[in-house]
Structures are given as structure tokens and as C-alpha cells.
Design a protein around this motif. Structure first.
Motif, mmCIF file in Angstrom:
data_model
loop_
_atom_site.group_PDB
_atom_site.id
_atom_site.type_symbol
_atom_site.label_atom_id
_atom_site.label_comp_id
_atom_site.label_asym_id
_atom_site.label_seq_id
_atom_site.Cartn_x
_atom_site.Cartn_y
_atom_site.Cartn_z
ATOM 1 N N ARG A 66 0.855 -1.187 0.000
ATOM 2 C CA ARG A 66 0.000 0.000 0.000
ATOM 3 C C ARG A 66 0.886 1.230 0.000
ATOM 4 O O ARG A 66 2.076 1.140 0.332
ATOM 5 N N ILE A 67 0.270 2.387 -0.348
ATOM 6 C CA ILE A 67 1.048 3.624 -0.420
ATOM 7 C C ILE A 67 0.996 4.344 0.915
ATOM 8 O O ILE A 67 -0.049 4.394 1.570
ATOM 9 N N LYS A 88 -1.169 -3.304 8.198
ATOM 10 C CA LYS A 88 0.295 -3.148 8.013
ATOM 11 C C LYS A 88 1.017 -3.163 9.354
ATOM 12 O O LYS A 88 2.112 -3.710 9.479
ATOM 13 N N SER A 146 -9.127 -0.103 7.903
ATOM 14 C CA SER A 146 -9.262 -1.294 7.050
ATOM 15 C C SER A 146 -10.298 -2.300 7.550
ATOM 16 O O SER A 146 -10.432 -3.377 6.972
HETATM 17 C C1 LIG Z 1 -0.973 9.130 -1.782
HETATM 18 C C2 LIG Z 1 -1.419 8.254 -0.628
HETATM 19 C C3 LIG Z 1 -0.908 8.488 0.630
HETATM 20 C C4 LIG Z 1 -1.296 7.700 1.711
HETATM 21 N N1 LIG Z 1 -0.722 7.944 2.936
HETATM 22 C C5 LIG Z 1 -1.055 7.162 3.981
HETATM 23 C C6 LIG Z 1 -0.393 7.343 5.235
HETATM 24 O O1 LIG Z 1 0.519 8.173 5.401
HETATM 25 N N2 LIG Z 1 -0.801 6.572 6.280
HETATM 26 C C7 LIG Z 1 -1.770 5.607 6.146
HETATM 27 O O2 LIG Z 1 -2.081 4.917 7.126
HETATM 28 N N3 LIG Z 1 -2.370 5.374 4.952
HETATM 29 C C8 LIG Z 1 -2.044 6.136 3.871
HETATM 30 N N4 LIG Z 1 -2.646 5.920 2.644
HETATM 31 C C9 LIG Z 1 -3.657 4.828 2.562
HETATM 32 C C10 LIG Z 1 -2.926 3.468 2.493
HETATM 33 O O3 LIG Z 1 -2.463 3.248 1.166
HETATM 34 C C11 LIG Z 1 -3.793 2.285 2.943
HETATM 35 O O4 LIG Z 1 -5.001 2.275 2.217
HETATM 36 C C12 LIG Z 1 -4.113 2.289 4.430
HETATM 37 O O5 LIG Z 1 -2.976 2.689 5.198
HETATM 38 C C13 LIG Z 1 -4.586 0.912 4.922
HETATM 39 O O6 LIG Z 1 -3.548 -0.017 4.725
HETATM 40 P P1 LIG Z 1 -3.508 -1.442 5.489
HETATM 41 O O7 LIG Z 1 -4.897 -2.005 5.440
HETATM 42 O O8 LIG Z 1 -2.548 -2.281 4.697
HETATM 43 O O9 LIG Z 1 -3.015 -1.213 6.895
HETATM 44 C C14 LIG Z 1 -2.249 6.667 1.534
HETATM 45 C C15 LIG Z 1 -2.762 6.418 0.255
HETATM 46 C C16 LIG Z 1 -2.347 7.200 -0.802
HETATM 47 C C17 LIG Z 1 -2.909 6.903 -2.194
#
Ligand SMILES: Cc1cc2nc3c(=O)[nH]c(=O)nc-3n(C[C@H](O)[C@H](O)[C@H](O)COP(=O)(O)O)c2cc1C
Length: 217
Positions: A66-67, A88, A146
């Protein structure tokens, strides 16, 4: 109507003016080169160059990516923050290793980082949490990232309550908020070339230092 395969084949890659990268002039340390590339990406107008793909190993052994936003880079490693109860966060507590991938398309550049991940002490995690804007702190304090969401109204109500709490208690810190440092064991810098003679420079950790080598594209 063209089929998707043909459509994808027609999309350009490595378009526009690409930067020069001479591995012979690369510094001794990958974090130094990373900061130079990051700064160059900002200068080239790359949007959100500090957004990176964090890949972890799931409990089922399958990769999970994921980002995330990069918080810092220094001699100790690459830093990011997670809620410990998020997927994560749970992946990392079970298997404290990860890969980071940066892609700066306007420059045809990629950086890959692999290594072990350690949580920073609670005071540093708290400082990182408190440095976030109130809206981000409220979102992080929901603590249900999530998990299945019944409907938007449930989210709206939870966000409203969380914002109220942050407003009333500006020093409130989510205990599960964890600043993590990825200590790199290897870092690869990839510079795309229109003639497909891409340049790849890999740093690998050797005790306290780093060795450098070129890789076939
Ligand atoms: C540009 C961008 C920045 C993101 N920054 C964060 C971040 O700093 N922290 C975060 O928890 N999720 C961030 N997300 C969302 C994560 O990609 C992800 O959907 C979320 O952390 C849940 O991930 P997990 O289910 O694997 O824990 C971001 C997504 C995008 C597209």
C-alpha cells in the motif's frame, strides 16, 4: 474499440526530458543519494514524491502493499508511521521486515529499499503524532483502519466525535501510533533510458559501511 492489451501497448513510457545519472559520481551512502534524488524530483515537479509503496509480509505469507507517506530519511534509515492495529501494523509486528518502492515517472526513476523495521520509542511516536494536523490526528484516533464500514453516516459520526476529542484535548496521543524505522540492507537506484539502456546502482550493507555495484537492466 481497441482491446485493453492494444490500448496499454500504445501508452507512452519514459516520455519527456529525462535526467542524467552518473553512478561514478554517486556518494558513499544510499541515504545521501536518496535525498539528492528526492530533492531533484521536487525540482522536476513530481507530485507527492514522498509517497511510497510499503510492502509487508502477511500472516498468510502473501505480500501486502500500500502507499504511505515517508516521514524522514537519515543515516538510521527510512521512517514512516502506522497504527499498530492496522493490517500493516500487524504485519510488521509479526514479521519486522519490509520493502519500500518509490516511483518518480516524470524522471523515469525508481528507488527500491529493503530491510528490517523497528518501532521507535513511545516518545518519538507521540511527537510524530502531535506534529500531524488536527484532522489527521482525529482520523488516526478512529483506530479502525481497514475494518468493514457499515455506512458513511457511521464514519461521519465517528469523525465528528474524534474531532471534538482532539479539540478538547490537544495533547491527546493515540497509544498505538507507531513511528517505524526501516534500516536498509539494500537500496537500488534505477534510472530509465529512452534507448532501454537503463542504469541501475545497488548499495548493499557490509557491516557498518556500504558496497556499490551496477546491475544489468
Ligand atoms: C498518496 C497516498 C498516501 C497515503 N498515505 C497514507 C499514510 O501516510 N498513512 C496511512 O495509514 N495510509 C495512507 N494511505 C492509505 C494506504 O495506502 C492504505 O489504504 C491504508 O494505510 C490501509 O492499509 P492497510 O490495510 O494495509 O493497513 C495513503 C494512500 C495514498 C494513495
Amino acid at each position: 474499440m481497441t482491446d485493453t492489451r492494444t490500448y496499454l501497448r500504445g501508452l507512452p513510457v519514459f516520455a519527456g526530458e529525462l535526467p542524467r545519472f552518473d553512478p561514478g559520481e554517486a556518494p558513499d551512502r544510499p541515504d545521501t543519494l536518496f535525498v539528492a534524488w528526492l530533492t531533484a524530483a521536487v525540482g522536476a515537479g513530481v507530485r507527492e514524491p514522498h509517497a511510497m509503496t510499503l510492502s509487508t509480509v502477511g500472516a498468510d505469507g502473501v505480500p501486502n502493499a500500500r502507499i504511505l507517506i515517508l516521514k524522514n530519511v537519515d543515516r538510521d534509515g527510512w521512517q514512516f508511521a502506522v497504527h499498530a492495529a492496522s493490517p500493516k501494523g500487524r504485519d510488521l509486528s509479526r514479521h519486522p521486515a519490509a520493502a519500500l518502492t518509490f516511483h518518480w515517472p516524470e524522471q523515469a526513476r525508481q528507488v527500491r529499499v529493503r530491510g528490517t523495521v523497528r518501532p521507535e520509542p513511545a516518545d518519538r511516536s507521540a511527537a510524530d503524532f502531535l506534529a500531524r494536523p488536527p484532522g489527521s490526528r482525529a482520523e488516526a484516533s478512529l483506530g479502525r483502519q481497514s475494518r468493514p464500514l457499515a455506512d458513511r453516516e457511521t464514519l461521519d459520526r465517528a469523525v465528528e466525535q474524534a474531532r471534538e476529542r482532539i479539540g478538547n484535548e490537544p495533547g491527546y496521543v493515540v497509544a498505538e501510533w507507531t513511528l517505524c524505522t526501516l534500516a536498509a540492507t539494500e537500496v537500488e537506484f534505477w534510472q530509465g533510458d529512452k534507448e532501454r539502456k537503463h542504469t541501475r546502482l545497488r548499495y548493499a550493507r557490509t557491516g557498518s559501511g556500504w558496497m556499490r555495484e551496477l546491475l544489468w537492466p
